[in-house]
Design a protein around this motif. Sequence first.
Motif, PDB file in Angstrom:
ATOM      1  N   HIS A  46       0.292   0.555   2.945  1.00  0.00           N
ATOM      2  CA  HIS A  46       0.749   0.477   4.208  1.00  0.00           C
ATOM      3  C   HIS A  46      -0.333  -0.060   5.076  1.00  0.00           C
ATOM      4  N   SER A  47      -0.958  -1.117   4.686  1.00  0.00           N
ATOM      5  CA  SER A  47      -2.129  -1.624   5.459  1.00  0.00           C
ATOM      6  C   SER A  47      -1.486  -2.039   6.904  1.00  0.00           C
ATOM      7  N   THR A  48      -0.306  -2.490   6.892  1.00  0.00           N
ATOM      8  CA  THR A  48       0.108  -3.008   8.323  1.00  0.00           C
ATOM      9  C   THR A  48       0.224  -1.976   9.184  1.00  0.00           C
ATOM     10  N   PHE A  49       0.582  -0.891   8.621  1.00  0.00           N
ATOM     11  CA  PHE A  49       0.851   0.465   9.612  1.00  0.00           C
ATOM     12  C   PHE A  49      -0.348   0.727  10.148  1.00  0.00           C
ATOM     13  N   ARG A  50      -1.703   0.665   9.115  1.00  0.00           N
ATOM     14  CA  ARG A  50      -2.871   1.188   9.418  1.00  0.00           C
ATOM     15  C   ARG A  50      -3.394   0.322  10.507  1.00  0.00           C
ATOM     16  N   ILE A  51      -3.170  -0.884  10.423  1.00  0.00           N
ATOM     17  CA  ILE A  51      -3.694  -2.038  11.549  1.00  0.00           C
ATOM     18  C   ILE A  51      -3.003  -1.616  12.682  1.00  0.00           C
ATOM     19  N   VAL A 104       3.829   7.532  12.493  1.00  0.00           N
ATOM     20  CA  VAL A 104       3.402   6.671  11.287  1.00  0.00           C
ATOM     21  C   VAL A 104       2.309   7.046  10.627  1.00  0.00           C
ATOM     22  N   PHE A 105       1.151   7.506  11.293  1.00  0.00           N
ATOM     23  CA  PHE A 105       0.004   7.856  10.685  1.00  0.00           C
ATOM     24  C   PHE A 105       0.068   9.349   9.896  1.00  0.00           C
ATOM     25  N   ILE A 170       7.667  -5.051  15.366  1.00  0.00           N
ATOM     26  CA  ILE A 170       6.791  -6.145  14.402  1.00  0.00           C
ATOM     27  C   ILE A 170       6.110  -5.511  13.227  1.00  0.00           C
ATOM     28  N   PRO A 171       5.479  -4.442  13.221  1.00  0.00           N
ATOM     29  CA  PRO A 171       4.924  -3.877  11.914  1.00  0.00           C
ATOM     30  C   PRO A 171       5.953  -3.401  10.985  1.00  0.00           C
TER      31      PRO A 171
END
Length: 303
Positions: A46-51, A104-105, A170-171
């Motif tokens: 989930h790198s997109t959500f982390r960014i 999300v986190f 977007i994410p």
Amino acid sequence: MPVIVLEASDFTSPLFLVRTWEVLSGCITFSLVASLEPPNPLSDLHSTFRIFCMFVWCFFFTLTLLIHILSIIQFHSLIPVSWKNLTMTTAVLGALMGLSASVVFAWMVMDHGGRLTHTVAAAVASCITFLAYSSETYVLRTQAHEQRGYMGSNPGLLKILQLWGGCNMIPLVMEVVHSQGSASGLPSEVLSWQLWVSTALYGVCVLMSLVTVVVILGDLAGRCFLPFDKCLAAFSMIGVLLYMVATVICFTKILQLKELGNRAPTGVTELIIMETVVASITLLAYTVDLAFSIKLLCDRSHA
């Protein structure tokens, strides 16, 4: 021009204290997340959500710090923006985006079994940051209507909610593309035109929301070639139609995944459910905003 600093009593005002709270909690949040070690379970998944979460925390920390400093030195009158609309937009959008980042986190931590001290502390700090922006929203909403500006009214809050929905899409779309591309066993019909149509619809709505917010913050309504209230009504109508199509597509994806049964990838199913929830909330915001716009146009025509 001499710098005018706040009086001593202003440093104990609710607005000053809550903005200080936002700056401190926001700094603590992204500092804790940035200090996570690479081997942790959130580094690759989930790198997109982390960014996305890091961008939300850093962006609103920077914007709030700038507003805080300008309020202290009383330089906000030199900025060519509507200060009352800017502060209200930052508070409300910061609360909404902070809520999204917190959910999300926390979902990423629970989904991958992350129980590290820093991840749990970061999730708690993010929730505290959300409470701080919610508190500023409450403080600003208790002010007189003239001090709140247009963005503090019900139509203004709905426009912020529409922008929030577009920013969250977007994410979500990026993560759906990434998850579907790496998922095995996912049928081609779920990967087909639906995703690209939804992306185009969300992009148009985000662009309309950004244009609306920029015009309001810059006090540019009087410079529009068309009556701004009619433009807002047209944007709301277009948003309702586009999000109706997007919501139908979301429910169609859910039905397609339901037909797969146990063969449906769990991660993709959760993402599409989140997309459906956000799309439904945003559709409701556009619908209510359209009702406000029509009522305003009718009142002016009868005046």
